[in-house]
Design a protein around this motif. Structure first.
Motif, PDB file in Angstrom:
ATOM      1  N   ALA A 287      47.926 -52.380  -3.902  1.00  0.00           N
ATOM      2  CA  ALA A 287      48.311 -52.476  -2.667  1.00  0.00           C
ATOM      3  C   ALA A 287      48.623 -51.021  -2.731  1.00  0.00           C
ATOM      4  O   ALA A 287      48.908 -49.913  -3.629  1.00  0.00           O
ATOM      5  N   ILE A 288      48.188 -49.901  -1.535  1.00  0.00           N
ATOM      6  CA  ILE A 288      48.494 -48.542  -1.914  1.00  0.00           C
ATOM      7  C   ILE A 288      48.948 -48.246  -0.743  1.00  0.00           C
ATOM      8  O   ILE A 288      47.828 -48.708   0.361  1.00  0.00           O
ATOM      9  N   ASP A 289      50.017 -47.309  -0.233  1.00  0.00           N
ATOM     10  CA  ASP A 289      50.691 -46.502   0.455  1.00  0.00           C
ATOM     11  C   ASP A 289      50.279 -44.853   0.152  1.00  0.00           C
ATOM     12  O   ASP A 289      50.756 -44.758  -0.457  1.00  0.00           O
ATOM     13  N   PRO A 290      49.188 -44.900   1.071  1.00  0.00           N
ATOM     14  CA  PRO A 290      48.416 -43.021   0.763  1.00  0.00           C
ATOM     15  C   PRO A 290      49.069 -42.164   1.289  1.00  0.00           C
ATOM     16  O   PRO A 290      49.730 -42.309   1.837  1.00  0.00           O
TER      17      PRO A 290
ATOM     18  N   ILE B 196      41.978 -54.819  -2.743  1.00  0.00           N
ATOM     19  CA  ILE B 196      42.399 -53.321  -2.588  1.00  0.00           C
ATOM     20  C   ILE B 196      43.169 -53.421  -1.045  1.00  0.00           C
ATOM     21  O   ILE B 196      41.953 -54.070   0.006  1.00  0.00           O
ATOM     22  N   VAL B 197      44.025 -53.729  -0.885  1.00  0.00           N
ATOM     23  CA  VAL B 197      45.052 -53.310   0.175  1.00  0.00           C
ATOM     24  C   VAL B 197      45.663 -52.197   0.518  1.00  0.00           C
ATOM     25  O   VAL B 197      45.952 -50.798  -0.646  1.00  0.00           O
TER      26      VAL B 197
ATOM     27  N   ASP C 122      56.629 -49.597  -0.078  1.00  0.00           N
ATOM     28  CA  ASP C 122      55.768 -49.621   1.274  1.00  0.00           C
ATOM     29  C   ASP C 122      54.449 -50.412   0.649  1.00  0.00           C
ATOM     30  O   ASP C 122      54.306 -50.985   1.056  1.00  0.00           O
ATOM     31  N   ALA C 123      54.426 -49.950  -0.872  1.00  0.00           N
ATOM     32  CA  ALA C 123      52.502 -50.376  -1.352  1.00  0.00           C
ATOM     33  C   ALA C 123      53.487 -51.948  -1.791  1.00  0.00           C
ATOM     34  O   ALA C 123      52.408 -52.629  -1.706  1.00  0.00           O
ATOM     35  N   ILE C 124      54.552 -52.276  -2.387  1.00  0.00           N
ATOM     36  CA  ILE C 124      54.594 -53.196  -2.796  1.00  0.00           C
ATOM     37  C   ILE C 124      54.925 -54.138  -1.186  1.00  0.00           C
ATOM     38  O   ILE C 124      54.509 -55.383  -1.832  1.00  0.00           O
ATOM     39  N   GLY C 125      55.213 -53.420  -0.491  1.00  0.00           N
ATOM     40  CA  GLY C 125      55.380 -54.418   0.620  1.00  0.00           C
ATOM     41  C   GLY C 125      53.390 -55.041   1.636  1.00  0.00           C
ATOM     42  O   GLY C 125      53.225 -55.757   1.450  1.00  0.00           O
ATOM     43  N   ILE C 126      53.105 -53.455   1.400  1.00  0.00           N
ATOM     44  CA  ILE C 126      51.472 -54.515   1.880  1.00  0.00           C
ATOM     45  C   ILE C 126      51.259 -55.054   1.112  1.00  0.00           C
ATOM     46  O   ILE C 126      50.140 -56.340   1.505  1.00  0.00           O
ATOM     47  N   GLY C 127      51.439 -54.893  -0.589  1.00  0.00           N
ATOM     48  CA  GLY C 127      51.307 -56.546  -1.245  1.00  0.00           C
ATOM     49  C   GLY C 127      51.632 -57.571  -0.997  1.00  0.00           C
ATOM     50  O   GLY C 127      50.817 -58.626  -1.122  1.00  0.00           O
TER      51      GLY C 127
END
Length: 183
Positions: free
Chosen positions: A20-23, A75-76, A162-167
């Motif tokens: 999971a990625i917060d770019p 990938i999310v 945020d990356a954790i949240g997306i996952g």
């Protein structure tokens, strides 16, 4: 064929892994899940400090790939878009972020299923502090310790959260629980 059918056909890499990625252009929040649990999180800095455009996008994509423990099964990533009347700051910055998203998705698309969500899709319109609390509340003690061990400036940790949240959103672990008053 739907996404679930494709997901079920994937080889078991660490038994169904998700990146999971917060770019970001100069740094990105990343979170790696296996079997539905957070096993690694971090803030990845780009080696490109000055340039914008394709050189910066490729540098960030390469840094993310170097951080990822294996070739993930999924990938999310959070994607961006211009929303008239709702932009914050310079629209060019949003376009740069979307360049990173496109580069990451292009890099992984041949071997990995990819999903991209707009911020309002995965976190709705709640305030940042509310969403942060919701994400932290959904973590197990072990997952919280993984987040706590991330080495980056506190001002950058929101990217990792945020990356954790997306996952967690992808895994169905971020659903908002509503309380309904009964009379």
């Amino acid at each position: 064929m739907n996404l679930q059918d494709e997901w079920n056909k994937l080889p078991r890499v660490g038994d169904r892994s998700i990146l999971a990625i917060d770019p970001g252009l100069r740094g990105s929040g990343v979170a790696y899940f296996e079997d539905g649990h957070l096993v690694r999180a971090g803030y990845v800095k780009s080696p490109e400090k000055v340039r914008t455009g394709a050189p910066a996008w490729f540098a960030m994509s390469d840094a993310i790939d170097a951080w990822a423990p294996t070739n993930p099964g999924l990938i999310v990533i959070e994607q961006q878009r211009l929303r008239p009347g709702k932009e914050k700051g310079n629209p060019q910055n949003m376009m740069e972020l979307q360049g990173v998203v496109g580069t990451v998705l292009g890099y992984y698309h041949r071997n990995t299923i990819t999903e991209a969500w707009y911020p309002e899709q995965w976190k709705g319109s709640v305030k940042k502090e509310v969403m942060t609390a919701r994400i932290l509340h959904r973590l197990t003690l072990e997952e919280f310790q993984i987040l706590d061990a991330v080495k980056c400036a506190e001002s950058l940790k929101h990217n990792v959260i945020d990356a954790i949240g997306i996952g967690l959103f992808h895994l169905g672990r971020l659903k908002h629980e509503r309380l309904i008053a009964r009379s």
